[in-house]
Enzyme design. Structure first.
Site, short mmCIF file in Angstrom:
data_model
loop_
_atom_site.label_atom_id
_atom_site.label_comp_id
_atom_site.label_asym_id
_atom_site.label_seq_id
_atom_site.Cartn_x
_atom_site.Cartn_y
_atom_site.Cartn_z
N HIS A 1 0.25 -5.57 26.06
CA HIS A 1 1.17 -6.77 26.66
C HIS A 1 0.41 -8.04 26.50
O HIS A 1 -0.71 -8.20 26.66
CB HIS A 1 1.25 -6.68 28.28
CG HIS A 1 2.41 -5.69 28.61
ND1 HIS A 1 2.71 -5.67 29.83
CD2 HIS A 1 3.08 -4.96 27.85
CE1 HIS A 1 3.44 -4.67 30.02
NE2 HIS A 1 3.80 -4.10 28.94
N TYR B 1 3.70 -10.39 39.01
CA TYR B 1 2.85 -10.42 40.23
C TYR B 1 3.64 -11.36 41.32
O TYR B 1 3.69 -12.68 41.10
CB TYR B 1 1.54 -10.85 40.08
CG TYR B 1 0.68 -10.07 39.61
CD1 TYR B 1 0.58 -9.76 37.93
CD2 TYR B 1 -0.20 -9.16 39.96
CE1 TYR B 1 -0.12 -8.99 37.38
CE2 TYR B 1 -1.18 -8.42 39.53
CZ TYR B 1 -1.02 -8.15 38.10
OH TYR B 1 -1.89 -7.25 37.42
N PRO C 1 -6.69 -3.88 44.19
CA PRO C 1 -6.18 -3.64 43.09
C PRO C 1 -5.47 -4.77 42.08
O PRO C 1 -5.34 -4.35 40.99
CB PRO C 1 -5.03 -2.56 43.32
CG PRO C 1 -5.02 -2.64 44.66
CD PRO C 1 -6.17 -3.32 45.28
N LYS D 1 -8.74 -4.19 37.77
CA LYS D 1 -10.25 -4.15 37.31
C LYS D 1 -10.87 -2.85 37.52
O LYS D 1 -12.09 -2.87 36.97
CB LYS D 1 -10.93 -5.57 37.72
CG LYS D 1 -10.40 -6.77 37.36
CD LYS D 1 -10.86 -6.96 35.90
CE LYS D 1 -10.06 -8.04 35.32
NZ LYS D 1 -9.46 -7.84 34.12
N TYR E 1 -8.36 -12.09 33.32
CA TYR E 1 -7.37 -10.97 33.33
C TYR E 1 -7.76 -10.12 32.30
O TYR E 1 -7.60 -9.00 32.18
CB TYR E 1 -6.03 -11.51 33.43
CG TYR E 1 -4.84 -10.39 33.75
CD1 TYR E 1 -4.59 -10.23 34.97
CD2 TYR E 1 -4.32 -9.80 32.64
CE1 TYR E 1 -3.62 -9.33 35.33
CE2 TYR E 1 -3.38 -8.71 32.99
CZ TYR E 1 -2.93 -8.41 34.11
OH TYR E 1 -2.19 -7.53 34.52
C1 PHB Z 1 -0.60 -0.50 38.07
O1 PHB Z 1 0.49 -0.45 37.12
O2 PHB Z 1 -0.69 0.69 38.85
C2 PHB Z 1 -1.13 -1.69 38.51
C3 PHB Z 1 -1.14 -2.70 37.58
C4 PHB Z 1 -1.45 -4.05 37.46
C5 PHB Z 1 -2.47 -4.08 38.90
C6 PHB Z 1 -2.47 -3.27 39.69
C7 PHB Z 1 -2.00 -1.77 39.41
O3 PHB Z 1 -2.82 -5.49 39.02
#
Ligand code: PHB
Ligand code: APR
Length: 405
Positions: free
Chosen positions: A88, A216, A308, A312, A400
């Protein structure tokens, strides 16, 4: 009964086996450390409380920094990741009804790879088994001894029989609820923590992802995340109350709530289907200092937890075991203790930067029930600033994709 390991046969019940490093836990931290040491000719045994199938049934996050990918490549566990993982080059922030793309590639020249932690764990386990390296699954009553002296050991029960592993070092890779951190006297450790007044309700479903990149979303009804595991498997989350009862969330309610937190075009495009997993995770920031106690080292979730947001946790486990493996390689190769003496400070410097980032992104994107209107406006101003400033976006992107190590 005896437990039999390649090159190690413990014939006598209650007898002992020697290894250089006893690794507690076969999550990502323990498995990756095991392979890094194995590649350097250092002998290690992994003791895991659960069965292999149980460990592989846990659903965790799935965003790998390129440093994590590099480590997996270095130990020879990258083939499936490169074949099936999704690179990505960016992700989107949704607020104020609009999506704003963070172009990781343009801002940092780097990218992340979407590959489930469960799959990475499977690859590492398969590799370890194919190399004949020793793992004891369903090792019960694991107890750590004498790590403050020169001859540490680990005792455990396998199939009802007491066993002992004598070692030079113990690596505590047994997660937040493990025995390693709990074996250290509280007075020798300083704990830093922050709770958040909400959790994440997550769903896994065999439906195509709503977008080819992660979204997000930080709208009024609360945070939501659109993620994925593959082109045909999606992972979605919505912020929920910390004490939410999952029984109140049949699939339909989840999908309805998710739609309400997305912009109209994304909500329209959302493909829904029956969940194959659904769970609620609390959000927590936690650090235990130091990460070394004599001949015991902590790595991964055993030493620190991040919320989450930003994914990280797994990547920090990877950088910890990178530092730890280097330190142990120096020790066994050159009998130099400089590396092991520096481990804790080195690892913690990176841990705290990821703690800061995960806390910041969590604070920016979530609805805090106690927040005043002022707080909401500040959040919105920061998001507006981010979306309009390359400098601000670059700082987000740099964190990130993962700070260098
Ligand atoms: C996930 O795909 O479970 C996931 C992806 C990004 C995040 C947290 C969890 O920031
Ligand atoms: N004895 C032996 N093994 C144990 C014990 C014990 N007393 N307690 C826990 N374990 C095992 C767990 O069963 C688990 O398999 O240790 C392992 C720890 O793995 P993780 O919890 O995955 O932790 P870690 O390897 O540090 O990985 C960090 O993975 O769990 C996610 O959110 C976490 O993404 C982060 C990353």
């Amino acid at each position: 009964m005896l437990w039999q390991l390649a090159g190690k046969k413990n014939e006598l019940a209650g007898g002992s086996v020697r290894t250089q490093v006893a690794i507690i836990g076969s999550g990502p931290a323990g498995l990756l450390l095991g392979q890094l040491l194995h590649g350097a000719g250092i002998d290690a045994v992994i003791l895991e409380r659960q069965s292999r199938d149980y460990v592989l049934s846990r659903i965790r996050a799935g965003v790998l920094e390129d440093g994590t990918v590099r480590l997996l490549d270095a130990v020879g566990a990258g083939a499936r990741l490169h074949a099936e993982g999704l690179p990505h080059d960016g992700f989107e922030l949704l607020f104020g009804g609009r999506r704003h793309r963070i172009d990781l590639q343009r801002l940092t020249g780097r990218r992340v790879t979407i590959y489930g932690q469960t799959e990475m764990t499977r690859d590492l386990m398969d590799l370890r088994a194919s190399e004949g390296a020793a793992t004891v699954f369903e090792a019960k009553d694991v107890a750590l001894h004498d790590f403050d002296g020169s001859k540490p050991s680990v005792t455990f029960t396998k199939d009802g029989v007491a066993q002992r592993l004598d070692c030079e070092f113990i690596a505590g890779c047994d997660g937040y609820h493990g025995i390693s951190r709990a074996s250290v006297p509280g007075s020798a450790m300083q704990i830093f923590e922050r709770g958040y007044p909400f959790g994440w309700l997550g769903i896994l479903a065999d439906v195509p992802p709503v977008s080819h990149e992660l979204i997000y979303a930080g709208e009024e009804r609360g945070f939501a995340l659109c993620s994925m595991r593959s082109q045909s498997r999606s992972r979605y989350y919505v912020q929920c109350a910390a004490d939410e009862d999952i029984a109140n969330w049949p699939d339909e309610r989840f999908w309805d709530e998710l739609r309400l937190r997305l912009d109209p075009a994304t909500a329209e495009a959302l493909v829904t289907g029956p969940s194959i997993e659904k769970s609620i995770a609390p959000l927590r920031s936690f650090v235990a200092e130091p990460m070394r106690f004599g001949r015991l080292f902590l790595a991964g979730d055993a030493a620190h937890i991040v919320p989450p947001t930003g994914a990280k946790g797994l990547n920090l486990a990877a950088s910890d075991v990178h530092y730890l493996s280097q330190a142990l390689i120096d020790y066994f190769g050159e009998r130099s203790s400089a590396g092991i003496d520096a481990y804790s400070a080195k690892a913690l410097a990176r841990v705290w930067k990821a703690e800061r980032f995960s806390w910041w992104l969590t604070s920016l994107m979530h609805h805090f029930p106690q927040d005043s209107a002022f707080g909401r406006r500040i959040q919105r101003a920061e998001l507006d600033y981010l979306a309009g400033s390359d400098h601000a976006m670059a700082a987000l992107a740099e964190n990130y994709v993962g700070l260098p190590y």
